[in-house]
Design an enzyme around this catalytic site. Structure first.
Site: not given
Ligand SMILES: Cc1cc2nc3c(=O)[nH]c(=O)nc-3n(C[C@H](O)[C@H](O)[C@H](O)COP(=O)(O)OP(=O)(O)OC[C@H]3O[C@@H](n4cnc5c(N)ncnc54)[C@H](O)[C@@H]3O)c2cc1C
Length: 567
Positions: A425-427, A432
């Site tokens: 999650y969060e990319g 990233q």
């Protein structure tokens, strides 16, 4: 074995390794000097050890559940949230004007890391609120700020972020949620969002959702997306949580781990929302929240790595098997390799995280474009390496436990199951890495080059005192510089992307060597120098193989067709 927050390690890291004194030397953060920070971390550590850590296992065994549409959180989580809120740990970096403490991100990051090690699934709730607070501070109207920020900061209300839809995961621009103007300054938001962390709870008066949706004239893709604040309960004339809005939690996901954190499917049926930021400018506003959350998620990885290492260490020092100096498995060379690697990597990942937070603070305090570029460059590394370390260390923790690692009662497996999602999650960590070699190198590699210059200068100066450690760090930095220049020179983006993940990891490895070297210099002949020696001799060399992979380009990958791959 009870969790102990790494307060001493953080105090050392901030004072001796990542240059926190530069932050407290600015006018903006002048009050947050070393003594104050040490007192804050001690207090936060006590709350983590005594209140949050005891909730971790219960959250796993008694997941949050939905009862007739109402969310019931895991036992004790309501009291845990209350303790976090009353300690002021949600609004640590929030503006004092709205009840926050205005502390630097470096301090908030340290506390978030410690809370994650204590109880990851509960810590995700304040982390979501923190991201929302920052997004509103930067992008919301004054009226929204006045009404929502004090309540979010105090923990009376909580915040979530709603990006993901079934067809729009990594590709947020594919979202189909809609927002129609109501003609009174509000909007009717309609659509389904999936995987929404803490989409509801039973301990706050209101849950405020930041929702990405498209206005009728929004173009396809990310450029046509706007951001809306959609509360579960509409504020009444006194600003209290009033009647229910047209939204609900449809169901909760059954997950591999992180059971205490409800992951919700949300349905919005013409729910009343308020625009945050500009029309069609939703991604810019959401990026404020996402960058905050990326650093926070990196800290989740590091926090769980710390807890898993402590757990494995305690087990290894008691478990007797075979002949060894102490009679315990901790004295077998292979177990020692695992334990020392775990500790060395926790330090490296934590130092990168703290250095990123310091860069954010310096950018905020001074407005310097150079610090801002440094923070932007370090963010994907802190997120991906922090979470990869969380996964690797907790996996090693299972291995240290032998068969007992596979048995749930020891708790070793829970760290691994809980932390696994942080690389997703969060990319995802793949995204990233792509961000690092593409957007973060749009400056022609300038931010990277400045960082590498600093590392080399430091290694050069350290040669006189610790030549056998400074030399390899200097040489690794040169190899990394060549690979960075290769990356920047690739016009064909897929050649960069093919090697992005090993490149990011190699960058983290070299940064880890740099920070270990600084720590070694401040503790001559001591434990920190010995740990640095292990890291630089045994773990840093990984960078060379990784950089070979990073420079291989995409041709070999695509030479194997999908038909051949699936045959
Ligand atoms: C427990 C949990 C909590 C979550 N909480 C939230 C939340 O609070 N709010 C929210 O909005 N979302 C949340 N999410 C969603 C999460 O952010 C997404 O799962 C994540 O962004 C990945 O999207 P996806 O699952 O659709 O995977 P996909 O996008 O389908 O990706 C699948 C794979 O393909 C790769 N991939 C995809 N696109 C590319 C590309 N262009 N180039 C290279 N590789 C690519 C990915 O790296 C991944 O390996 C949560 C998810 C989970 C599991």
């Amino acid at each position: 074995m009870p969790y102990r927050s790494p307060v001493t390690d953080y105090t050392f890291l901030l004072s001796h390794v990542v240059g926190y004194d530069r932050v407290s030397g600015t006018e903006k953060y002048a009050e947050a000097g070393a003594d104050m920070v040490s007192a804050i971390l001690t207090e936060a550590g006590r709350m983590c050890d005594e209140v949050m850590a005891p909730l971790q296992r219960g959250g796993d065994l008694n997941p949050a559940r939905l009862e007739n549409g109402a969310l019931r959180s895991s036992p004790g989580f309501a009291e845990g949230w209350k303790a976090i809120a009353e300690g002021g740990w949600i609004g640590m970096s929030g503006s004092p004007e709205h009840g926050g403490m205005g502390l630097p991100m470096a301090v908030t990051t340290a506390v978030n890391d410690m809370m994650s090690g204590a109880c990851l699934s509960l810590q995700l709730a304040p982390l979501m609120s923190q991201g929302q607070i920052e997004a509103l501070e930067h992008h919301a109207s004054d009226a929204i700020k006045e009404l929502y920020l004090p309540k979010l900061i105090s923990g009376e209300w909580s915040g979530t972020m709603n990006l993901t839809e079934p067809q729009a995961g990594s590709d947020v621009g594919a979202l189909s949620s809609k927002a129609e103007p109501n003609g009174d300054g509000t909007y009717a938001v309609t659509g389904q969002k999936i995987f929404i962390s803490w989409g509801d709870n039973d301990f706050c008066d209101n849950v405020c959702h930041l929702v990405l949706a498209r206005l009728p004239d929004g173009v396809p893709g990310t450029k046509g997306i706007s951001l809306f604040l959609v509360p579960r309960n509409l504020p009444d004339e006194n600003g209290n949580a009033g009647v229910a809005n047209s939204l609900k939690v449809v169901s909760l996901e059954h997950k591999m781990g992180l059971h205490g954190s409800p992951t919700c499917v949300m349905q919005y049926d013409g729910a009343t929302g308020w625009l945050v930021g500009e029309e069609h400018g939703g991604m810019a506003a959401m990026f404020t929240m996402m960058n905050n959350a990326r650093l926070g998620v990196g800290g989740q990885g590091v926090g769980v790595a710390e807890a898993a290492w402590q757990h494995a260490m305690a087990y290894a020092m008691e478990r007797k098997q075979g002949k060894s100096a102490s009679g315990t498995i901790a004295d077998h060379a292979d177990v020692r390799r695992m334990l020392t690697s775990m500790k060395a990597d926790v330090f490296a990942a934590r130092a990168i995280l703290a250095a990123c937070a310091v860069a954010i603070d310096m950018g905020n305090a001074t407005g310097s474009a150079e610090w801002k570029a440094r923070a932007a460059f370090l963010t994907p590394i802190a997120k991906a390496f922090g979470t990869d370390t969380g996964i690797a260390v907790s996996e090693a923790g299972v291995q240290v436990h032998g068969g007992m690692g596979f048995i749930e009662e020891t708790g070793a497996a829970q760290f691994y199951r809980d932390v696994r999602v942080t690389a997703i999650y969060e990319g995802t960590n793949g995204i990233q890495a792509m961000d690092l070699v593409a957007r973060k190198m749009m400056d022609g590699g300038e931010a990277a080059a400045k960082l590498l210059d600093e590392i080399e200068d430091h290694a050069e100066r350290a040669r006189g005192r610790l030549p056998e450690l400074a030399g390899p760090v200097w040489e690794a930095t040169e190899t990394l510089r060549e690979a960075t220049e290769w990356m920047v020179a690739q016009g064909e983006m897929n050649d960069r992307f093919a090697g992005a993940v090993p490149f990011l990891r190699a960058f983290a490895r070299v940064l880890g060597g740099h920070f270990h070297l600084i720590a070694a210099l401040s503790d001559p002949g001591g434990a920190r120098e010995k740990l640095a020696r292990f890291y630089i001799n045994a773990l840093l060399p990984e960078h060379a193989g990784l950089l070979e992979q990073a420079r291989n380009g995409a041709a070999d990958l695509y030479a194997v067709s999908l038909e051949e791959l699936s045959a």
